[in-house]
Design a protein around this motif. Structure first.
Motif, short mmCIF file in Angstrom:
data_model
loop_
_atom_site.label_atom_id
_atom_site.label_comp_id
_atom_site.label_asym_id
_atom_site.label_seq_id
_atom_site.Cartn_x
_atom_site.Cartn_y
_atom_site.Cartn_z
N LEU A 281 0.82 -1.21 0.00
CA LEU A 281 0.00 0.00 0.00
C LEU A 281 0.86 1.26 0.00
O LEU A 281 1.91 1.30 0.66
N PRO A 282 0.42 2.31 -0.71
CA PRO A 282 1.18 3.57 -0.71
C PRO A 282 1.00 4.33 0.60
O PRO A 282 0.10 4.03 1.39
N ASP A 283 1.84 5.34 0.81
CA ASP A 283 1.77 6.14 2.04
C ASP A 283 0.47 6.95 2.12
O ASP A 283 0.09 7.39 3.20
N SER A 284 -0.21 7.13 0.98
CA SER A 284 -1.45 7.91 0.96
C SER A 284 -2.65 7.12 1.45
O SER A 284 -3.77 7.61 1.46
N THR A 285 -2.42 5.88 1.89
CA THR A 285 -3.51 5.01 2.33
C THR A 285 -4.11 5.51 3.65
O THR A 285 -3.37 5.91 4.57
N LEU A 286 -5.42 5.49 3.76
CA LEU A 286 -6.12 5.75 5.01
C LEU A 286 -6.52 4.41 5.61
O LEU A 286 -7.16 3.58 4.95
N LEU A 287 -6.13 4.17 6.84
CA LEU A 287 -6.41 2.91 7.53
C LEU A 287 -7.67 3.05 8.38
O LEU A 287 -7.78 3.99 9.18
N ILE A 288 -8.62 2.14 8.18
CA ILE A 288 -9.86 2.17 8.96
C ILE A 288 -10.07 0.81 9.61
O ILE A 288 -10.05 -0.22 8.93
N THR A 289 -10.23 0.81 10.92
CA THR A 289 -10.50 -0.43 11.65
C THR A 289 -11.94 -0.41 12.13
O THR A 289 -12.41 0.60 12.66
N ALA A 290 -12.63 -1.52 11.94
CA ALA A 290 -14.04 -1.60 12.31
C ALA A 290 -14.21 -2.46 13.55
O ALA A 290 -13.65 -3.56 13.64
N ASP A 291 -14.98 -1.96 14.52
CA ASP A 291 -15.25 -2.65 15.78
C ASP A 291 -13.95 -2.90 16.54
O ASP A 291 -12.97 -2.19 16.36
N ASP A 292 -13.93 -3.94 17.37
CA ASP A 292 -12.79 -4.12 18.27
C ASP A 292 -11.71 -4.99 17.63
O ASP A 292 -11.46 -6.12 18.05
N VAL A 293 -11.06 -4.45 16.61
CA VAL A 293 -10.00 -5.18 15.91
C VAL A 293 -8.82 -5.44 16.83
O VAL A 293 -8.16 -6.49 16.74
N ASN A 294 -8.52 -4.50 17.73
CA ASN A 294 -7.37 -4.67 18.63
C ASN A 294 -7.47 -5.95 19.43
O ASN A 294 -6.49 -6.67 19.62
N THR A 295 -8.66 -6.26 19.92
CA THR A 295 -8.86 -7.49 20.69
C THR A 295 -8.70 -8.72 19.80
O THR A 295 -8.12 -9.74 20.22
N GLU A 296 -9.19 -8.64 18.55
CA GLU A 296 -9.10 -9.78 17.63
C GLU A 296 -7.65 -10.09 17.28
O GLU A 296 -7.32 -11.25 17.02
N VAL A 297 -6.78 -9.09 17.25
CA VAL A 297 -5.36 -9.34 16.99
C VAL A 297 -4.80 -10.25 18.07
O VAL A 297 -4.12 -11.25 17.78
N GLU A 298 -5.07 -9.91 19.32
CA GLU A 298 -4.59 -10.73 20.45
C GLU A 298 -5.19 -12.14 20.41
O GLU A 298 -4.49 -13.13 20.65
N THR A 299 -6.48 -12.21 20.12
CA THR A 299 -7.16 -13.51 20.10
C THR A 299 -6.58 -14.44 19.04
O THR A 299 -6.32 -15.62 19.29
N PHE A 300 -6.38 -13.89 17.82
CA PHE A 300 -5.87 -14.72 16.74
C PHE A 300 -4.43 -15.14 17.00
O PHE A 300 -4.04 -16.27 16.70
N TRP A 301 -3.63 -14.24 17.58
CA TRP A 301 -2.24 -14.61 17.88
C TRP A 301 -2.20 -15.75 18.91
O TRP A 301 -1.37 -16.66 18.81
N SER A 302 -3.12 -15.73 19.87
CA SER A 302 -3.20 -16.83 20.85
C SER A 302 -3.61 -18.13 20.16
O SER A 302 -3.08 -19.21 20.48
N GLU A 303 -4.56 -18.05 19.22
CA GLU A 303 -4.99 -19.24 18.48
C GLU A 303 -3.85 -19.81 17.65
O GLU A 303 -3.66 -21.03 17.59
N ILE A 304 -3.07 -18.94 17.02
CA ILE A 304 -1.92 -19.39 16.23
C ILE A 304 -0.95 -20.18 17.10
O ILE A 304 -0.51 -21.28 16.74
N ASN A 305 -0.61 -19.62 18.26
CA ASN A 305 0.36 -20.28 19.15
C ASN A 305 -0.19 -21.57 19.73
O ASN A 305 0.55 -22.53 19.93
N GLU A 306 -1.49 -21.59 19.99
CA GLU A 306 -2.12 -22.82 20.49
C GLU A 306 -2.05 -23.92 19.44
O GLU A 306 -1.71 -25.08 19.75
N ARG A 307 -2.36 -23.59 18.19
CA ARG A 307 -2.27 -24.58 17.11
C ARG A 307 -0.83 -25.04 16.91
O ARG A 307 -0.57 -26.22 16.65
N TYR A 308 0.11 -24.11 17.03
CA TYR A 308 1.53 -24.45 16.87
C TYR A 308 1.97 -25.44 17.95
O TYR A 308 2.64 -26.44 17.65
#
Length: 501
Positions: A281-308
């Motif tokens: 993506l170019p520097d002119s990109t506007l980033l938009i996060t919908a709902d509680d994406v911050n929590t989903e980052v942590e949740t998915f990272w935990s799932e990845i490590n659990e599967r590993y």
């Protein structure tokens, strides 16, 4: 005519690392506010959702509210496999992902939608697509043997009859090809060693459809499998894993030029370095996060490590460390800071610096067939609502059914083509075709969009999306491994079907 201007064009952050909060966005208002934002922003807009279902709903909503705007809406879909799965994504998914990646360098304005889980995967560098893309044009020199070798190195499969993406077939002077990213396969007719004609055709009937002058070819996989890539893989594999590599199935398969099921989770071994979607993506990109994406980052990272941890001790199927295949949490948030960012929320923000929109939660207006007047709730709403109303039916057939039901209850909507046609009209009541799961209720100006689920419940939708439940992931893998081709299956999200591999 109704004008929707300033309330849906708030001031956007313009500097990297700056963040704005937009709240009180109920129903399908995400699509409305993002359509206005994309039209005004001088660059791409990356929208990150909490999951794939939310990304799909948002895409439907955006296509509804942006029906007549010439702005690209792209989706970078998920592989739809669990972390470290021994199953590969369907070719149609790979096709859409590669098409999106190939379009991003030229995307000066538009919307890219992706779930946060997909964004956390490391992907191929830009040089991979640049090196494996190919154009074919009329009167171009065409050597069948060379083309066959090139396609096979790009991941295409030679078959007797082309049916899906990533396949080609050779029949005398005819060369059939179904490129990734194309809606239809192509039939190339040769005269001696030149391309005489190129036509699209129907793979079911094999009948030609229309002539074209050019074909753009994308690779069939997200990683190369030519001689150089195999050598790179073998060297990287031996450097990361101890013991005899010949004892592992994936090493033997790649050595023989075979893409093992689940090979995508070894993608970093095919390249000297991998990158993320952010790097496309170019520097002119506007980033938009919908709902509680911050929590989903942590949740998915935990799932990845659990599967590993569950599968890492299988010596015949060793796994790469999670941070080699995925972006760790701190890297994700580090990439967030590279762009100006807007956080969308349904609830109202209390921060005085936040922007809260004039939308309200769309009310349920269920038809109650057991009541003396089935449309009582809807009639009461229409009588009390001092504004304009647009009904949204999922399909044209559903629209006709809904029109008949409404007229039986003395409600006479006018048919309009889309949202823009409704906004430009003076109709007090109207109906259109749009697969919206959520309606919309605006107070300034007074407009309501009533979706079918508001009237009949979610069960009327053809695309059933149920909340993901907690499952025993080992059982899932075991059951899938026991499936045979054409076996009947019931999918959680899509219903009854047949297993096709």
């Amino acid at each position: 005519m109704t004008h929707l201007t300033s309330p849906f064009n708030p001031v956007r952050p313009s500097k990297a690392g700056f963040r704005s909060q937009w709240g009180r966005l109920y129903g399908s208002s995400y699509g409305l506010v993002l359509s206005a934002t994309a039209a005004q922003h001088p660059g791409p807009v990356l929208v990150i959702t909490a999951d794939m279902a939310a990304a799909q709903r948002l895409e439907y909503s955006l296509r509804f509210y942006m029906a007549e705007k010439e702005i690209s809406i792209l989706q970078f879909p998920d592989w739809e496999t669990l972390p470290y799965d021994r199953f590969s994504p369907h070719q149609d998914i790979i096709s859409e992902r590669l098409t999106t990646l190939s379009r991003l360098p030229d995307l000066t304005q538009g919307i890219l939608i992706t779930p946060i889980q997909t964004l956390m995967h490391r992907i191929a560098p830009k040089s991979y697509l640049d090196g494996f893309c190919l154009s074919l044009t009329l009167d171009q020199k065409f050597n069948i043997d060379e083309m066959r070798l090139r396609l096979e190195n790009s991941g295409y499969n030679c078959v007797s009859s082309v049916m899906e993406h990533g396949e080609f077939a050779v029949r005398g002077s005819l060369f059939d090809l179904f490129p990734m990213g194309s809606k239809r396969p192509f039939r190339i007719e040769l005269f001696d060693d030149e391309i005489e004609s190129i036509r699209t055709f129907n793979p079911e009937t094999q009948l030609s459809i229309e002539k074209v002058d050019k074909i753009q070819l994308l690779p069939a996989r997200e990683f190369p499998l030519n001689k150089e890539a195999i050598s790179q893989f073998r060297t990287a594999f031996r450097a990361r894993f101890e013991g005899d590599p010949q004892q592992t199935n994936v090493y033997r398969d790649v050595t023989n030029g075979i893409a093992s099921p689940g090979i995508e989770y070894y993608l970093p071994l095919f390249f000297e370095e991998t990158i993320s979607l952010f790097d496309y993506l170019p520097d002119s990109t506007l980033l938009i996060t919908a709902d509680d994406v911050n929590t989903e980052v942590e949740t998915f990272w935990s799932e990845i490590n659990e599967r590993y941890e569950q599968a890492r001790h299988d010596l015949e199927h060793p796994l790469l460390n999670p941070d080699e295949v995925f972006l760790p949490v701190n890297e994700v948030f580090g990439h967030f800071k590279r762009f100006p960012r807007v956080e969308l929320q349904h609830y109202e923000h209390e921060d005085s610096q936040a922007v809260n929109f004039a939308t309200e939660a769309p009310p349920p207006l269920n038809f109650d067939v057991r009541a003396s007047e089935a449309a009582a709730a809807l009639k009461q709403f229409l009588n009390n609502f001092d504004g304009r109303v647009l009904f949204a039916a999922e399909t044209t057939g559903r629209r006709e059914t809904l029109i008949e039901m409404l007229r039986d209850n003395d409600i006479q909507p006018m048919q309009v083509e889309n949202w823009q046609a409704f906004i430009s009209s003076e109709h007090k009541l109207a109906i259109t075709v749009a697969p919206l799961e959520d309606g919309l209720l605006l107070r300034e100006p007074a407009i309501a969009v009533i979706s079918e689920p508001q009237l009949f419940g979610l069960q009327v939708l053809q695309r059933r999306r149920r909340k993901k439940s907690k499952r025993d992931t080992d059982s899932i893998v075991k059951n899938l491994a026991e499936l045979t081709l054409n076996a009947p299956v019931v999918h959680d999200d899509y219903g009854v079907g047949r297993y096709l591999g």
